[in-house]
Design a protein around this motif. Structure first.
Motif, PDB file in Angstrom:
ATOM      1  N   GLU A  43       0.835  12.913 -13.450  1.00  0.00           N
ATOM      2  CA  GLU A  43      -0.243  12.558 -14.685  1.00  0.00           C
ATOM      3  C   GLU A  43      -0.548  12.032 -15.616  1.00  0.00           C
ATOM      4  OE1 GLU A  43      -0.805  17.409 -16.241  1.00  0.00           O
ATOM      5  OE2 GLU A  43       0.661  17.349 -15.385  1.00  0.00           O
ATOM      6  N   ASN A  44       0.671  10.663 -16.194  1.00  0.00           N
ATOM      7  CA  ASN A  44       1.124   9.511 -16.524  1.00  0.00           C
ATOM      8  C   ASN A  44       0.673   8.267 -15.610  1.00  0.00           C
ATOM      9  OD1 ASN A  44       1.326   9.993 -19.107  1.00  0.00           O
ATOM     10  ND2 ASN A  44       3.248  11.384 -18.630  1.00  0.00           N
ATOM     11  N   GLY A  45       0.097   8.578 -14.222  1.00  0.00           N
ATOM     12  CA  GLY A  45      -0.011   7.570 -13.960  1.00  0.00           C
ATOM     13  C   GLY A  45       1.045   7.046 -12.823  1.00  0.00           C
ATOM     14  N   TYR A  46       1.701   7.307 -13.087  1.00  0.00           N
ATOM     15  CA  TYR A  46       2.963   6.457 -12.092  1.00  0.00           C
ATOM     16  C   TYR A  46       2.796   7.367 -10.539  1.00  0.00           C
ATOM     17  CZ  TYR A  46       4.521   4.870 -16.435  1.00  0.00           C
ATOM     18  OH  TYR A  46       4.392   4.429 -17.362  1.00  0.00           O
ATOM     19  N   ARG A  47       3.498   5.902  -9.712  1.00  0.00           N
ATOM     20  CA  ARG A  47       3.893   6.430  -8.244  1.00  0.00           C
ATOM     21  C   ARG A  47       4.870   7.032  -8.254  1.00  0.00           C
ATOM     22  NH1 ARG A  47       3.554   2.409  -4.495  1.00  0.00           N
ATOM     23  NH2 ARG A  47       4.352   0.705  -6.441  1.00  0.00           N
ATOM     24  N   ILE A  48       4.780   8.212  -6.993  1.00  0.00           N
ATOM     25  CA  ILE A  48       6.285   8.596  -6.341  1.00  0.00           C
ATOM     26  C   ILE A  48       5.727   8.153  -4.790  1.00  0.00           C
ATOM     27  CG2 ILE A  48       7.434  11.124  -6.338  1.00  0.00           C
ATOM     28  CD1 ILE A  48       6.294  11.980  -8.819  1.00  0.00           C
ATOM     29  N   ARG A  49       6.955   8.062  -4.430  1.00  0.00           N
ATOM     30  CA  ARG A  49       6.561   7.294  -2.979  1.00  0.00           C
ATOM     31  C   ARG A  49       7.291   8.897  -2.270  1.00  0.00           C
ATOM     32  NH1 ARG A  49       6.793   3.154  -0.558  1.00  0.00           N
ATOM     33  NH2 ARG A  49       5.429   2.537  -1.944  1.00  0.00           N
TER      34      ARG A  49
END
Length: 244
Positions: free
Chosen positions: A208-214
């Motif tokens: 929701e804060n715009g960070y990628r999770i691989r």
């Protein structure tokens, strides 16, 4: 890149009191998790993060390393961040759950590898395919969908994707995480987000804060210990492996 594996562990458990100290083939469960994490070839150090002296004593009695934390942490991530803030020499933090005594060291290594290839990546986790229809619908199994690059689009307790047209695979999220240390400290300070609160899934805060999770895929079998039945099943695996 220096990698630290932190295993958050607290004594209280509503379904299995004293869970981290329950016996698995002659050793406390938390020690079994510690020993398996230590076998990961890309990890330089392992530490148990706990607020309970009994857990600290058990880990150190078996030659392990433990760090005491505050007792008022709301989540395991908060406990993880407290320890990571003190240990400034490490670049990457792996969060291994203290109730996963069958954690595969190769899965820990597989989580480290994307960070070696992508210096902009801040967070990673794992998934495994679910083929059983009932398990796909079970809200206790968190599901995850990803884009073509393997980055998480969404995590949900509902079945995703919705099968209007059958054929898409369904993946269960495995609760093991890797974070760049600086991001972990930032992440722990973020305010909880609407989707996170709705699904009760902390990892949605990052999305929701715009960070990628691989999200890496694994075929490894995970048996998290939450009940007496789980404890019996894990002990049986250890006995069988010893016999083999």
């Amino acid at each position: 890149m220096k990698v630290l594996c932190i295993i958050p562990a607290r004594y209280a458990s509503t379904r299995l009191p004293g869970k981290p100290l329950r016996d698995i083939a002659g050793k406390p469960m938390i020690v079994r998790v510690y020993e398996r994490a230590l076998r990961a070839r890309l990890v330089q150090d392992v530490v148990v993060a706990t607020d309970d002296e009994r857990i600290r004593a058990a880990v150190e009695a078996h030659g392990g390393r433990a760090a005491m934390t505050r007792a008022d942490h709301a989540t395991g991530t908060d406990r993880l961040a407290e320890v990571a803030a003190r240990m400034t020499d490490y670049d990457l933090i792996i969060n291994v759950q203290g109730d996963e005594p069958l954690i595969e060291p190769s899965v820990i290594d597989a989580l480290v590898e994307p960070f070696l290839a992508d210096e902009t990546l801040t967070m990673a986790t794992a998934k495994t395919e679910i083929t059983d229809g009932a398990e796909q619908e079970n809200p206790n199994n968190v599901k995850v969908i990803t884009d073509k690059s393997g980055n998480a689009l969404y995590f949900s307790r509902a079945r995703i994707p919705y099968a209007r047209v059958p054929g898409a695979k369904v993946y269960k999220h495995i609760g093991i995480y890797a974070y760049r240390r600086d991001f972990l400290l930032t992440y722990a300070r973020m305010v909880q987000t609407p989707l996170e609160l709705s699904e009760s899934l902390e990892q949605l805060r990052a999305i929701e804060n715009g960070y990628r999770i691989r999200v890496i895929e694994t075929n490894a079998v995970f048996i998290g210990v939450d009940t007496e039945e789980d404890l019996i099943a894990v002990n049986e695996v250890y006995r069988k492996n010893a016999a083999d």
